[in-house]
Motif scaffolding. Structure first.
Motif, short mmCIF file in Angstrom:
data_model
loop_
_atom_site.label_atom_id
_atom_site.label_comp_id
_atom_site.label_asym_id
_atom_site.label_seq_id
_atom_site.Cartn_x
_atom_site.Cartn_y
_atom_site.Cartn_z
N VAL A 12 11.94 -3.70 -4.70
CA VAL A 12 11.43 -4.51 -3.52
C VAL A 12 10.38 -5.48 -4.36
N GLN A 13 10.16 -6.70 -3.68
CA GLN A 13 9.26 -7.51 -4.59
C GLN A 13 7.75 -7.02 -4.33
N ALA A 14 6.81 -7.43 -5.12
CA ALA A 14 5.43 -7.12 -4.84
C ALA A 14 4.99 -7.64 -3.51
N GLY A 15 4.34 -6.77 -2.86
CA GLY A 15 3.65 -6.96 -1.44
C GLY A 15 4.83 -6.49 -0.45
N GLY A 16 5.87 -6.03 -0.81
CA GLY A 16 6.79 -5.49 0.30
C GLY A 16 6.42 -3.99 0.57
N SER A 17 7.24 -3.51 1.20
CA SER A 17 7.25 -2.01 1.68
C SER A 17 8.37 -1.44 1.48
N LEU A 18 8.15 0.33 1.13
CA LEU A 18 9.27 0.98 1.32
C LEU A 18 8.80 2.48 1.98
N ARG A 19 9.85 3.17 2.48
CA ARG A 19 9.35 4.60 3.29
C ARG A 19 10.32 5.64 2.38
N LEU A 20 9.74 6.41 1.77
CA LEU A 20 10.39 7.40 1.13
C LEU A 20 10.57 8.65 1.93
N SER A 21 11.58 9.24 2.06
CA SER A 21 11.85 10.62 2.83
C SER A 21 12.04 11.92 1.79
N GLY A 65 -5.27 3.28 1.02
CA GLY A 65 -5.42 2.10 1.77
C GLY A 65 -4.11 1.50 1.95
N ARG A 66 -3.02 1.77 0.89
CA ARG A 66 -1.99 1.30 0.75
C ARG A 66 -0.61 2.19 1.34
N PHE A 67 -0.81 3.73 0.92
CA PHE A 67 0.38 4.63 1.24
C PHE A 67 -0.10 5.45 2.12
N THR A 68 0.70 5.98 3.08
CA THR A 68 0.60 6.92 3.88
C THR A 68 1.64 8.05 4.02
N ILE A 69 1.02 9.23 3.92
CA ILE A 69 1.84 10.44 3.75
C ILE A 69 1.76 11.14 5.10
N SER A 70 2.86 11.67 5.71
CA SER A 70 2.95 12.27 6.93
C SER A 70 4.24 13.32 6.98
N TYR A 79 7.28 12.41 4.49
CA TYR A 79 7.47 10.82 4.50
C TYR A 79 6.32 10.44 3.50
N LEU A 80 6.52 9.17 3.21
CA LEU A 80 5.63 8.41 2.29
C LEU A 80 5.95 6.91 2.73
N GLU A 81 5.17 6.56 3.29
CA GLU A 81 5.02 4.93 3.86
C GLU A 81 4.23 4.16 2.63
N MET A 82 4.80 3.16 1.86
CA MET A 82 4.14 2.51 1.09
C MET A 82 4.43 0.95 1.33
N ASN A 83 3.01 0.37 1.44
CA ASN A 83 2.91 -0.90 1.78
C ASN A 83 1.93 -1.50 0.80
N SER A 84 2.15 -2.99 0.83
CA SER A 84 1.37 -3.87 -0.36
C SER A 84 1.77 -3.32 -1.53
N LEU A 85 3.20 -3.12 -2.09
CA LEU A 85 3.68 -2.40 -3.27
C LEU A 85 3.16 -3.45 -4.36
#
Length: 127
Positions: A12-21, A65-70, A79-85
């Motif tokens: 992904v490009q910088a600033g993008g997002s990914l969701r890991l499971s 502030g950028r990643f969220t674990i749930s 899960y790991l939601e990763m934003n503003s990569l």
């Protein structure tokens, strides 16, 4: 046999997002700490985030502030939601289950102890 299987990595490009499971099997993940580690070749593995059995969370300063674990206990999945990569987030990401129960902060301190660990999923962030 207990197993953790990660998915969702990619490029992904910088600033993008990914969701890991991370799908757990062979044990009931809701009864244990769970979290994410990451490692870059040639560097030490570092803790990213952890979630406790009470749902409380803890994060590395670099991802706050950028990643969220749930977790979805019904699906036995983490899960790991990763934003503003950022490019410095590029690493192999591993799911971990330290085989202890407790709050997020306690679980974060246990991420490197013996327990279940997945094979990893690669995240590459280009600038």
């Amino acid at each position: 046999e207990a197993q953790l299987v990660e998915s969702g990595g990619g490029s992904v490009q910088a600033g993008g997002s990914l969701r890991l499971s991370c799908e757990a099997s062979g044990f009931t993940a809701s009864g244990y700490c769970m979290g994410w580690l990451r490692q870059v070749p040639g560097k030490e593995r570092e803790g990213v985030a952890a979630i406790g059995t009470d749902g409380s969370t803890s994060y590395a300063d670099s991802v706050k502030g950028r990643f969220t674990i749930s977790r979805d206990n019904a699906k036995n999945t983490l899960y790991l939601e990763m934003n503003s990569l950022k490019s410095e987030d590029t690493a192999m990401y591993y799911c971990a289950a330290p085989l202890r129960s407790g709050g997020g902060g306690y679980c974060y301190s246990l991420l490197f102890i013996y327990g279940y660990r997945g094979q990893g999923t690669q995240v590459t962030v280009s600038s």
